[in-house]
Structures are given as C-alpha cells and as structure tokens.
Design an enzyme around this catalytic site. Structure first.
Site, PDB file in Angstrom:
ATOM      1  CB  SER A  52       7.805  33.396  30.564  1.00  0.00           C
ATOM      2  OG  SER A  52       6.823  34.393  30.646  1.00  0.00           O
ATOM      3  CB  SER A  79       5.730  34.026  27.036  1.00  0.00           C
ATOM      4  OG  SER A  79       7.164  34.043  27.204  1.00  0.00           O
ATOM      5  CE  LYS A 106       9.276  32.160  24.870  1.00  0.00           C
ATOM      6  NZ  LYS A 106       9.264  32.739  26.241  1.00  0.00           N
TER       7      LYS A 106
END
Length: 467
Positions: free
Chosen positions: A179, A155, A82
């Site tokens: 998330s 997210s 990420k």
C-alpha cells in the site's frame, strides 16, 4: 535551475531554498493550502485539512530559522500524514465510518518526530477502510491525478494523490501488502517501505501488525531519504521497533553505484509481465550497468505458495485487531473489510501454522540469497497502471489479488526494505515502476541506488498538469 512550479519541486531542494532565505515556510504552506482548497475537491486526497494550525507551525518554523535554528531536513516543509496516524489535533478514523470524529489524546510517534523536526503537517490523508483494499461506502474515493480512468492504488490512495498532485511535498503511507508501493507506482512517485521495525508503529492504526510498515511517499529517492532520516529509530513505546543506530541516509546519496551488486531473477522479474513493464525494467538494468553496477543473476526463494497465503494471514491478524467491534458492530463496516475479517474468523489453526512456516522459511532463504548481492531489482506490478474497470472488485478476486501481490507481499512477509521508483511510460502515458529491494536495514544502500538512477534519468520529474 529547476523550472518546475514550486509545488512540484524536490523536497530536499526546496528545504535548502528555505534555509537560504529564498522562500519561507509560510509561503510554501500557503501555496499548498491554496492548491488543496482549489483543486482537491476534485481529487479527494485529504480527509482533514489543518489550515490555521499549519500556518501557525509555518510561522514558528520561519521564526526558528531567523534565530539560526534549523531542526532538520524537513524544517518548514509542508507534508501530510495518512489518516491512520493518531493525532491530538485532528480526527483519526483510519478510513472507517465506525471511527467518525474520533480524537486521540496523543500523537503517533511518527507525527511527533515530524513536528520535532520542524515539519508543517497540512492535514490527514484519505485512505481505504481500515487500510485494506476498499474505501468505506461513505468515503469519496481519491482520484488519480494522472488519469481519472486509472486506479490509484490502495490503501495509501490519498497519500499517492496528494503527493503526485502537488498538494504536499511528501506524505506518510503504510504498507501491509503493497500500500505504499501501489499508489507510488500508479502516481509516478518514489515510495519507501522500510525494514519492519525501522519506523515506529506506536499510535498507528493496525491492519495486520506483523505485516504493517510505515514509510514515506515522495517525488524522489532523496526526498525519501530526508523523510526517513526524521521518522526512523527505536521507540520505547513500540517494543517491535529495532534498537539499532540510524545511519545518515542523506550523506551516501552521491556515492553512485559503481561495483554495487544488483541481483536480477529473470524468471521472477519477467515471466508473465506486460511488455511495457518488462521493457522499462530492461532499460533500468542497462542504465545501472552504465553507471558501473554489477548485475548478478539470482534465484528468488520459492514464493508462490506464500503469496497465496497473504489474504488469510492478513485476515487473521485483522480479525484480532477488530475483535472489540466486529462482529458486534459489523453493520457499520464496508464490504471489503468485513469480508476480510470473516475470512480471518473462519481460518483454522492449521492454516495459520502453514502460513507461518512458509513465511519463516522464505524469509530466512531470502536473507541467505542477499549474502551474495547488495540489492535486487523487480517490477512493482506485472502490468502498467490498470484502469478502474480492470480493478473493480479486485479485493474479492483471489486471482487478480494474487497477481498484483506477486511483487509486493513477499517483502511484507520478510520485512525487507524496498524502494519503488518510476522507470518509464506505457502506451497510454501512464507510469511503469520498479522496486529496489534490499536485505534487512539496507535502506542506505537502496536509497543510494535509487538516487543514482534518478540522477541519470528524469522519469521522477514528470508531473500532472492540473493548472
């Protein structure tokens, strides 16, 4: 024999094929890079692809294997991280326009651990702005590969898309309010939110530090175990990381669940839950019973007031994290993140004290509850994967936000480990999911339970047909 295309196969099984010479890290990396180049322009999962570097790392992994050196369960496996994990070889923006082109001099600890274990990092994965609910207006929003009309979660949106679409064998996500779990649920993945402190957050961009967790998003519980094996453990650079031994997560996966005590709070798990989600959870409970587990009726400590405080508690920490650039550069922020920070700046000390008291009270009561069981089951969300229309502006709607936080936020507050697994399909063919939640540092137990469930079912083997 696994007849699935190589890009959808299990990380663990593919890694074994690599070790026995049936494939190579170079071939696997080329396959992923080709898919990313051909298909990802329509799905927007990657923020930055490290093509030449990934191929060089793959060649190095192959050379090590030829020399008889295997560095671990991820050796030679193409994965992605990420965009909030700092790297010295690619920009790290945390989804924020304010960080465009930002390069770090060092890597996040999780990145160094992945590479020390021989993993091939394909690139950086797209995410929401600052790891909150909305993407920055200048960012292309990742698209759910199972259905373009459905929400992909936040997210770790890009992590969910890339892993589900076969653009990597696993990815790293982060979880502050859900998330890792939301994108895992909406994309049919297995996602692990470890115990808070089990995985170092050094070099990982903060949303709300006391709520943030870093963990793997994969296509099976076994793949989660392999990834956690590499990234878990104490890190002197992160004083909040836990200085306790890391067990062999892989060795216990075949033990099954006979006599494992699995708790179910039927009011918590089923009240107000959409029928297909409830039916899938009931079927999972029955499956665990058939496998020999003992289902125990439990009562979760009161959680409603605590969940209602999540936004405020997240907001005050986020305001602190962004104190050097907000409000000084507020015009460069997107609306969702700036609204959150404004809420944090407006919060009173009394409000924060109340939230902390609720949090400590719940967390202690939860650990007491776990003294009578090994883990518990509950949904990941109260509904099947919602449509984009249903989730439009959800970050600004307290009722919608609190509804989906019901099953995720309590365990961010407590720091408890949870494993999200697909467990069925709704009427539109979209996945339903559940969580296996355990007491602190019980990852070995919940991964073992998840593996037993997946050995008996095939929900995790369903993949999008992208060509």
């Amino acid at each position: 024999m696994d007849t699935r295309p190589v890009h959808y196969r299990s990380l663990v099984e593919t890694a074994e094929a690599l070790r026995t010479g049936e494939t190579s890290a170079r071939a696997l990396t080329e396959t992923m890079l080709e898919r990313i180049g051909t298909l990802d322009p329509g799905y927007h999962s990657y923020f930055h692809v490290c093509t030449e570097r990934a191929l060089a790392k793959a060649d190095a992994a192959d050379a090590a294997l030829r020399d008889g050196r295997c560095l671990g369960p991820l050796h030679g496996m193409p994965i992605a991280v990420k965009d909030l994990c700092r790297t010295d070889f690619a920009p790290t923006t945390a989804g924020m326009g304010i960080n465009a082109g930002l390069m770090s001099e060092t890597n996040a600890t999780v990145v160094d651990r992945l590479e020390a274990a021989g993993a091939v990092i394909l690139g950086k994965i797209a995410m929401t702005e600052g790891a909150y609910t909305g993407h920055h207006p200048n960012v292309s929003v990742p698209v759910n590969p199972l259905s373009r009309d459905h929400w992909v979660g936040t997210s770790s949106s890009g992590s969910g898309v890339a892993t589900a679409a076969g653009f990597c064998f696993a990815s790293l996500g982060s979880d502050t309010g859900g998330s890792i779990r939301y994108p895992s649920a909406t994309c049919g993945l297995s996602g692990l939110k470890p115990t808070w402190g089990r995985v170092s957050r050094h070099g990982v961009f903060d949303l709300a530090p006391t709520l943030d967790h870093v963990g793997p998003m994969t296509r099976s519980a076994a793949d989660c175990a392999a990834t956690l094996q590499v990234i878990a453990g104490h890190d002197p650079k992160d004083p909040t990381s836990l200085d306790v031994p890391v067990p062999d997560y892989m060795s216990g996966l075949g033990r099954g669940v006979r006599d494992l005590r699995i708790g179910v709070d039927r009011d918590y798990a089923f009240d107000g839950v959409e029928a297909s989600v409830a039916a899938a959870l009931e079927a999972a409970i029955a499956q665990f019973e058939r496998l020999g587990a003992r289902i125990v009726e439990i009562t979760l400590p009161p959680y409603e007031e605590l969940v209602a405080e999540w936004v405020m508690m997240c907001a005050v920490e986020t305001a602190y994290v962004h104190r050097e650039t907000y409000p000084a550069r507020a015009a460069e922020y997107g609306p969702d993140l700036s609204n959150l920070i404004d809420q944090g700046l407006a919060a009173t000390g009394v409000q924060v004290a109340r939230g902390n008291i609720l949090r400590v009270t719940f967390s202690q009561a939860l650990e007491t509850m776990f003294e009578g069981i090994d883990c518990m089951l509950c949904p990941t969300m109260p509904t099947p994967t919602p449509t984009l229309a249903q989730m439009a502006g959800y970050g600004a709607d307290p009722e919608v936000l609190n509804a989906i936080l019901r099953y995720t936020a309590p365990f961010d507050f407590s720091g408890s480990p949870t494993l999200t697994l697909p467990n069925g399909l709704d009427g539109q063919g979209m996945p339903t999911s559940m969580q296996i939640v355990g007491p602190m540092l019980s990852e070995a137990v919940i991964l073992r339970a998840g593996a037993a469930y997946q050995n008996a079912t095939d929900w995790h083997c369903r993949h999008p047909d992208l060509g």
